[in-house]
Write a protein that holds these residues in place. Structure first.
Motif, PDB file in Angstrom:
ATOM      1  N   UNK A   1       0.803  -1.226   0.000  1.00  0.00           N
ATOM      2  CA  UNK A   1       0.000   0.000   0.000  1.00  0.00           C
ATOM      3  C   UNK A   1       0.833   1.270   0.000  1.00  0.00           C
ATOM      4  N   UNK A   2       2.126   1.145  -0.039  1.00  0.00           N
ATOM      5  CA  UNK A   2       2.969   2.331  -0.004  1.00  0.00           C
ATOM      6  C   UNK A   2       2.741   3.121   1.271  1.00  0.00           C
ATOM      7  N   UNK A   3       2.520   4.393   1.110  1.00  0.00           N
ATOM      8  CA  UNK A   3       2.344   5.272   2.280  1.00  0.00           C
ATOM      9  C   UNK A   3       0.872   5.557   2.590  1.00  0.00           C
ATOM     10  N   UNK A   4      -0.030   4.784   2.009  1.00  0.00           N
ATOM     11  CA  UNK A   4      -1.459   5.013   2.203  1.00  0.00           C
ATOM     12  C   UNK A   4      -1.980   4.155   3.366  1.00  0.00           C
ATOM     13  N   UNK A   5      -1.924   4.718   4.561  1.00  0.00           N
ATOM     14  CA  UNK A   5      -2.330   3.998   5.765  1.00  0.00           C
ATOM     15  C   UNK A   5      -3.818   3.651   5.752  1.00  0.00           C
ATOM     16  N   UNK A   6      -4.637   4.499   5.166  1.00  0.00           N
ATOM     17  CA  UNK A   6      -6.079   4.260   5.109  1.00  0.00           C
ATOM     18  C   UNK A   6      -6.396   2.997   4.305  1.00  0.00           C
ATOM     19  N   UNK A   7      -5.762   2.852   3.137  1.00  0.00           N
ATOM     20  CA  UNK A   7      -5.973   1.652   2.316  1.00  0.00           C
ATOM     21  C   UNK A   7      -5.480   0.425   3.068  1.00  0.00           C
ATOM     22  N   UNK A   8      -4.341   0.546   3.715  1.00  0.00           N
ATOM     23  CA  UNK A   8      -3.800  -0.579   4.483  1.00  0.00           C
ATOM     24  C   UNK A   8      -4.768  -1.005   5.582  1.00  0.00           C
ATOM     25  N   UNK A   9      -5.322  -0.059   6.316  1.00  0.00           N
ATOM     26  CA  UNK A   9      -6.276  -0.379   7.385  1.00  0.00           C
ATOM     27  C   UNK A   9      -7.528  -1.054   6.826  1.00  0.00           C
ATOM     28  N   UNK A  10      -8.048  -0.554   5.701  1.00  0.00           N
ATOM     29  CA  UNK A  10      -9.226  -1.162   5.074  1.00  0.00           C
ATOM     30  C   UNK A  10      -8.947  -2.606   4.667  1.00  0.00           C
ATOM     31  N   UNK A  11      -7.793  -2.834   4.077  1.00  0.00           N
ATOM     32  CA  UNK A  11      -7.433  -4.188   3.646  1.00  0.00           C
ATOM     33  C   UNK A  11      -7.263  -5.127   4.838  1.00  0.00           C
ATOM     34  N   UNK A  12      -6.620  -4.635   5.878  1.00  0.00           N
ATOM     35  CA  UNK A  12      -6.457  -5.452   7.082  1.00  0.00           C
ATOM     36  C   UNK A  12      -7.812  -5.792   7.685  1.00  0.00           C
ATOM     37  N   UNK A  13      -8.769  -4.852   7.641  1.00  0.00           N
ATOM     38  CA  UNK A  13     -10.127  -5.111   8.137  1.00  0.00           C
ATOM     39  C   UNK A  13     -10.801  -6.215   7.320  1.00  0.00           C
ATOM     40  N   UNK A  14     -10.426  -6.326   6.025  1.00  0.00           N
ATOM     41  CA  UNK A  14     -10.959  -7.388   5.158  1.00  0.00           C
ATOM     42  C   UNK A  14     -10.243  -8.712   5.369  1.00  0.00           C
ATOM     43  N   UNK A  15      -9.180  -8.715   6.191  1.00  0.00           N
ATOM     44  CA  UNK A  15      -8.416  -9.934   6.414  1.00  0.00           C
ATOM     45  C   UNK A  15      -7.302 -10.150   5.409  1.00  0.00           C
ATOM     46  N   UNK A  16      -6.994  -9.133   4.622  1.00  0.00           N
ATOM     47  CA  UNK A  16      -5.937  -9.253   3.618  1.00  0.00           C
ATOM     48  C   UNK A  16      -4.568  -9.038   4.254  1.00  0.00           C
ATOM     49  N   UNK A  17      -3.559  -9.524   3.580  1.00  0.00           N
ATOM     50  CA  UNK A  17      -2.185  -9.247   3.974  1.00  0.00           C
ATOM     51  C   UNK A  17      -1.826  -7.910   3.347  1.00  0.00           C
ATOM     52  N   UNK A  18      -1.643  -6.905   4.189  1.00  0.00           N
ATOM     53  CA  UNK A  18      -1.395  -5.545   3.701  1.00  0.00           C
ATOM     54  C   UNK A  18      -0.098  -5.021   4.299  1.00  0.00           C
ATOM     55  N   UNK A  19       0.749  -4.533   3.434  1.00  0.00           N
ATOM     56  CA  UNK A  19       2.034  -3.992   3.852  1.00  0.00           C
ATOM     57  C   UNK A  19       2.088  -2.505   3.525  1.00  0.00           C
TER      58      UNK A  19
END
Length: 171
Positions: free
Chosen positions: A31-49
């Motif tokens: 997700x680069x520097x986009x913390x919002x996208x990372x949080x959304x993906x983690x909420x979906x159960x995805x592996x987000x870096x």
């Protein structure tokens, strides 16, 4: 691996879901520097870096790269030999890069979700799906041949002869 640039651009969340829905891959999303996208993906159960300093090592640990902008990450993936597809390209530079990479036969551009499973399957099995991709699987070994071929596609006849002559003199 799903990459979306330093800004985590595009509909990354939807792309990750659609990749997972194929049943062929689980998206590891950078997700680069986009913390919002990372949080959304983690909420979906995805592996987000978040930001990754050593992308080449991460790429070598994956089976396929799915990218949406055709930037540095797609070139790094190609350099490491990782099969790469473009999906849900972002407008502007993403679409322009997707078209160029697809035309060159380097990275297929998946324009619709119904085509995603076949593109991922082809990338995972190493079976090219287009004639351009099949041709790219067996590129000329001499870099001058590649440059001359590109020059032949993009310049007029007179200029083409000058470029080819220069390549022969310097090659």
């Amino acid at each position: 691996m799903l990459v979306s640039g330093a800004g985590g651009m595009g509909d990354v969340r939807k792309s990750a879901r659609e990749v997972a829905d194929t049943g062929l891959a689980r998206a590891v999303v950078v997700c680069g520097r986009n913390a919002s996208v990372r949080e959304d993906l983690e909420a979906d159960g995805a592996i987000a870096l978040g930001w990754v300093d050593d992308m080449a090592t991460l790429l070598r640990g994956c089976d396929v790269a799915v990218q949406n902008a055709g930037g540095l990450s797609s070139l790094e993936a190609l350099a490491t030999g990782l099969p790469t597809v473009t999906y849900r390209s972002v407008p502007g530079h993403g679409a322009a890069n997707a078209a160029a990479l697809d035309k060159a036969g380097w990275v297929p551009w998946v324009r619709h979700v119904r085509d995603l499973p076949a593109a991922l399957q082809a990338a995972l099995t190493g079976v090219p799906t287009t004639s351009a991709a099949r041709a790219a699987a067996h590129p000329p070994t001499d870099p001058a041949d590649v440059i001359a071929e590109l020059a032949n596609q993009t310049v007029d006849h007179r200029r083409r002869r000058r470029i080819t002559r220069r390549l022969r003199l310097t090659g």
